[in-house]
Structure formats: C-alpha cells, structure tokens
Scaffold this motif. Structure first.
Motif, PDB file in Angstrom:
ATOM      1  N   TYR A   1     -11.908 -29.494   4.380  1.00  0.00           N
ATOM      2  CA  TYR A   1     -12.918 -28.463   5.196  1.00  0.00           C
ATOM      3  C   TYR A   1     -12.736 -27.049   4.513  1.00  0.00           C
ATOM      4  CZ  TYR A   1     -15.861 -26.055   8.470  1.00  0.00           C
ATOM      5  OH  TYR A   1     -16.815 -25.379   8.922  1.00  0.00           O
ATOM      6  N   LYS A   2     -11.734 -26.867   3.884  1.00  0.00           N
ATOM      7  CA  LYS A   2     -11.266 -25.361   3.310  1.00  0.00           C
ATOM      8  C   LYS A   2     -12.093 -25.421   1.923  1.00  0.00           C
ATOM      9  CE  LYS A   2      -7.959 -23.849   6.186  1.00  0.00           C
ATOM     10  NZ  LYS A   2      -8.217 -22.671   6.726  1.00  0.00           N
ATOM     11  N   GLU A   3     -12.117 -26.571   1.467  1.00  0.00           N
ATOM     12  CA  GLU A   3     -12.910 -26.490   0.022  1.00  0.00           C
ATOM     13  C   GLU A   3     -14.540 -26.319   0.056  1.00  0.00           C
ATOM     14  OE1 GLU A   3     -11.390 -29.085  -3.323  1.00  0.00           O
ATOM     15  OE2 GLU A   3      -9.789 -29.782  -1.863  1.00  0.00           O
ATOM     16  N   ASP A   4     -15.032 -26.995   1.364  1.00  0.00           N
ATOM     17  CA  ASP A   4     -16.405 -27.091   1.464  1.00  0.00           C
ATOM     18  C   ASP A   4     -16.661 -26.491   2.769  1.00  0.00           C
ATOM     19  OD1 ASP A   4     -19.116 -27.292   0.998  1.00  0.00           O
ATOM     20  OD2 ASP A   4     -18.985 -29.506   1.754  1.00  0.00           O
ATOM     21  N   PRO A   5     -16.397 -25.189   3.126  1.00  0.00           N
ATOM     22  CA  PRO A   5     -16.528 -24.849   4.391  1.00  0.00           C
ATOM     23  C   PRO A   5     -17.970 -24.428   4.883  1.00  0.00           C
ATOM     24  CG  PRO A   5     -15.805 -22.904   2.946  1.00  0.00           C
ATOM     25  CD  PRO A   5     -15.796 -24.161   2.259  1.00  0.00           C
ATOM     26  N   SER A   6     -18.304 -24.518   6.106  1.00  0.00           N
ATOM     27  CA  SER A   6     -19.654 -23.903   6.597  1.00  0.00           C
ATOM     28  C   SER A   6     -19.868 -22.483   6.392  1.00  0.00           C
ATOM     29  CB  SER A   6     -20.097 -24.145   7.999  1.00  0.00           C
ATOM     30  OG  SER A   6     -20.943 -24.003   8.560  1.00  0.00           O
ATOM     31  N   LEU A   7     -20.676 -21.936   5.863  1.00  0.00           N
ATOM     32  CA  LEU A   7     -20.775 -20.503   5.921  1.00  0.00           C
ATOM     33  C   LEU A   7     -21.052 -19.775   7.194  1.00  0.00           C
ATOM     34  CD1 LEU A   7     -22.949 -20.340   2.799  1.00  0.00           C
ATOM     35  CD2 LEU A   7     -20.563 -19.915   2.678  1.00  0.00           C
ATOM     36  N   ASP A   8     -21.617 -20.706   8.036  1.00  0.00           N
ATOM     37  CA  ASP A   8     -21.670 -19.985   9.173  1.00  0.00           C
ATOM     38  C   ASP A   8     -20.539 -20.017  10.212  1.00  0.00           C
ATOM     39  OD1 ASP A   8     -24.184 -19.853   9.017  1.00  0.00           O
ATOM     40  OD2 ASP A   8     -24.675 -22.017   9.875  1.00  0.00           O
ATOM     41  N   GLU A   9     -19.461 -20.600   9.545  1.00  0.00           N
ATOM     42  CA  GLU A   9     -17.847 -20.490  10.163  1.00  0.00           C
ATOM     43  C   GLU A   9     -17.086 -19.672   9.147  1.00  0.00           C
ATOM     44  OE1 GLU A   9     -16.798 -22.299  13.020  1.00  0.00           O
ATOM     45  OE2 GLU A   9     -19.000 -22.366  13.222  1.00  0.00           O
ATOM     46  N   CYS A  10     -17.513 -18.936   8.378  1.00  0.00           N
ATOM     47  CA  CYS A  10     -16.665 -18.197   7.437  1.00  0.00           C
ATOM     48  C   CYS A  10     -16.536 -16.562   8.055  1.00  0.00           C
ATOM     49  CB  CYS A  10     -17.198 -18.035   6.205  1.00  0.00           C
ATOM     50  SG  CYS A  10     -16.847 -19.674   5.338  1.00  0.00           S
ATOM     51  N   TYR A  11     -15.323 -15.884   8.016  1.00  0.00           N
ATOM     52  CA  TYR A  11     -15.366 -14.712   8.896  1.00  0.00           C
ATOM     53  C   TYR A  11     -14.208 -13.809   7.859  1.00  0.00           C
ATOM     54  CZ  TYR A  11     -17.452 -16.567  13.033  1.00  0.00           C
ATOM     55  OH  TYR A  11     -18.335 -17.131  13.834  1.00  0.00           O
ATOM     56  N   LEU A  12     -14.513 -12.408   7.858  1.00  0.00           N
ATOM     57  CA  LEU A  12     -13.493 -11.627   7.540  1.00  0.00           C
ATOM     58  C   LEU A  12     -12.551 -11.330   8.330  1.00  0.00           C
ATOM     59  CD1 LEU A  12     -12.572  -9.411   5.118  1.00  0.00           C
ATOM     60  CD2 LEU A  12     -14.319  -8.055   6.286  1.00  0.00           C
ATOM     61  N   ARG A  13     -11.361 -11.503   8.300  1.00  0.00           N
ATOM     62  CA  ARG A  13     -10.387 -11.152   9.407  1.00  0.00           C
ATOM     63  C   ARG A  13      -9.640  -9.827   8.861  1.00  0.00           C
ATOM     64  NH1 ARG A  13      -6.680 -15.024  13.104  1.00  0.00           N
ATOM     65  NH2 ARG A  13      -5.330 -13.196  14.080  1.00  0.00           N
TER      66      ARG A  13
END
Length: 365
Positions: free
Chosen positions: A283-295
């Motif tokens: 999943y790290k190689e093809d993440p859903s952009l809806d699940e991506c966050y700046l922490r």
C-alpha cells in the motif's frame, strides 16, 4: 557540513531519530549563536515563573491552528529552531474537542502504551502537573479552565480535575494532562552521573516509536545505532541538557508524510529502518490519495526548576494532502520532498510513495 551530518542520521534504525536527533542537530548548529555574547545587547534568562499572558476573551472554537508549514519556512536542513515563551507552551484551537476525543480512548484503553510512570520520574510528573494543570491552564485560558474550590473545571468538556497533587496517583496526573491538552510530554530525567534518561511519558500520539521500550535509556543509548552520534553530538547534547536553565523554551517543527490514514497513534511509524525485519506494505507504493496526510509535530524543550527534568513536548497536526494542494502548496511541498538528502528521503519512505504522490503534487490545480 550540516547536510552531511543530517544525511548520516536519517539513515539510522533508531526510532527516536525522527523526534530527538533532528532537534539535537539543530541545537548543535545554533548553540554557539545562543550562547555567544551579543555586543550592545543584554539577554536575560527567563525564570519559569515568568508571567503567563492571559487570553481574556479567547474562544477556542474560533481559533485557527498556528501556521505549520515548515516545508515552506525551514526545509529539512535549516532546522528552524526558535525561542518560545512560557505562554506559548500549550496551544488551543478549534480542533481541540476532536483531538481530546481521539485521546480519551487511548488513555483509557491503551495505558500500557500511553502512560509511563516510575519511582525515578514521579517527582517530575508531580512538578509538571503543578506547572501545566494548576498554574498554566487557568492562567492562560481563563475562558476554558475555571478554578472552583479544590478543582478546576474544563468548560469546554464539562470535566473537572484536582487543583492539587495530593491524593491522586502519578498515572492519574498523566491521564488528567492527556485528557485536557493535546500535547504529549516525555520526561528526560538526570541520573547520578548527570546523564538524562527517558523515565516517563504521556504519549497519545507517538509518531512511530514504542515509548515503553525506551524507558531507562539515556540520550546516548537511544541513539546508539546512529552512525556518528557519539562522536559528533553525544557530548554536546549532554552538556546542553546540563546547561539548560528553567524558563528557557526552544522549539521547532518536524514533518513527514503519512500515506495510510489520519490516525495519530502510530507505534509502527512512517519511516524506513534499514537492517531490521521491517515489512513495508504494498500500500505504501500505491497509496490512495484520499488517505495521504502531511503530519507536522511542533516540538518544545524546557527544564523544570525543582527536579531538573527536561520536558520534551510534542503537539501533532494532520492536514490532508488534498487540502495542501487546494491551497496552492502542492508544488512547494513536492520540491521540499525532492530536495531531501538521499538518506533522509529513504528514511521518510520517499522511495515507496514518492512515485505516485510527487507527480500528483506537481500537477496544476
């Protein structure tokens, strides 16, 4: 020079590198500037009893979070160390209730991960409770925290907590802190030979480390796997902790990408540790952009006057990458990610999610 050192640290398998090592690298870079005599100027160390500026008409529901875009202001190499004031130690904003509601089940359901007490740290826990819960919150946020007899009422949540440490356990003190503020606290306590060791914590939002596994370790032991730490930083950091004066507050921001959801409780982290048995999901190689966050983590160091414990305070923020891009910062964030030294980018897992996330951030809105 600093780029090379940072690159060395970023390839380490130490889970605390994300938190402590970058801050210490920054300290090393600026210690001389902070301690160097300033001709024509006079700087006085501030006492921790310095006056707290009250926010008399403060409404947390209308307060926007602080600007936390370190990729725009400090990058990864210039660490952005800044002096803070006591009034800035704890922050409140419109996300307060959501974050507190996220913390409550962690404190009550996972105390083995979130609460750390012990004989060596308990006096410092008591002192921090006095500083934060008894002195700071009612003074700084009088519209939120009201002292009534022997208790303080949190007007935002409707809960109360004791206006004294008498009769409550140290675990309860940490729980009260965790239930009323968004900040996590890590206690670095001096031992008989002057080394500072992690002895306790209230840690609801760890950014990729297991706090119980590190209790009792010195700063040097925590960073033992880090190539070059002992030679380049070990002595400087020990001396800096020893020289810290209560009332000094220094801080910086640290940031990373989290590409598998917005939950802040992470013991596995968002980083890659070479030489370990870590398994990286596809999943790290093809993440859903809806699940991506700046922490982003706002990190502060200060020393308590009575116990001399150094308190490492961490306040965490999460922003969807969709929001970052919608605000016009996608290309700037992508440029900052691409500019990371190779080792740091590898540590941050850029080699996995970067193939999908970076081109998307670079696209025009």
């Amino acid at each position: 020079m600093i780029e090379a050192i940072y690159d060395t640290f970023s390839t380490s398998g130490s889970v605390w590198v994300l938190l402590l090592a970058p801050l210490f690298l920054a300290l090393r870079y600026v210690l001389r500037a902070f301690n160097k005599p300033q001709h024509g100027k006079h700087f006085e160390k501030q006492d921790i009893e310095q006056e707290i500026e009250p926010l008399e008409i403060f409404d947390f529901r209308k307060e926007a979070p602080i600007k936390y875009q370190p990729y725009k202001t400090q990058g990864h190499v210039t660490m952005g160390i800044q002096k803070r004031t006591r009034s800035e130690w704890i922050r409140m904003d419109r996300g307060y209730l959501d974050r507190i509601n996220e913390r409550l089940p962690l404190i009550r359901g996972k105390p083995e991960f979130t609460i750390g007490t012990g004989e060596k740290v308990n006096p410092a826990i008591e002192e921090l409770y006095e500083e934060i819960m008894i002195k700071h919150l009612p003074a700084r946020f009088p519209t939120m925290f009201k002292a009534r007899g022997k208790t303080v009422k949190n007007l935002a949540t409707g809960t109360t907590y004791p206006l004294t440490t008498a009769g409550i356990t140290h675990a309860q003190m940490l729980a009260y802190m965790g239930e009323n503020v968004e900040e996590d606290f890590y206690f670095m306590c001096p031992d008989h030979d002057g080394q500072y060791r992690l002895q306790g914590y209230i840690a609801c939002f760890p950014g990729g480390f297991l706090s119980p596994a590190r209790v009792g370790e010195s700063v040097r032991e925590i960073h033992k796997p880090v190539p070059g730490y002992e030679r380049k930083l070990g002595l400087s950091v020990d001396r800096y902790f020893g020289r810290m004066i209560p009332g000094d507050f220094i801080g910086r921001m640290n940031w990373s990408l989290q590409v598998d959801g917005a939950d802040l409780f992470r013991t596995d982290g968002n980083n890659y540790y070479p030489g370990t048995e870590q398994v990286v999901s596809e999943y790290k190689e093809d993440p859903s952009l809806d699940e991506c966050y700046l922490r982003v983590e706002h990190q502060t160091l200060t020393k308590l006057p009575r116990t001399s414990a150094v308190i490492f305070t961490v306040r965490s923020y999460m922003t969807p990458l969709h929001q970052v891009k919608a605000e016009g910062d996608g290309k700037e964030l992508a440029a900052a990610i691409q500019s990371m030294p190779e080792g740091l980018g590898y540590y941050k897992m850029r080699q996995y999610w970067g193939r999908k996330v970076l081109p998307w951030l670079m696209e025009d809105i």
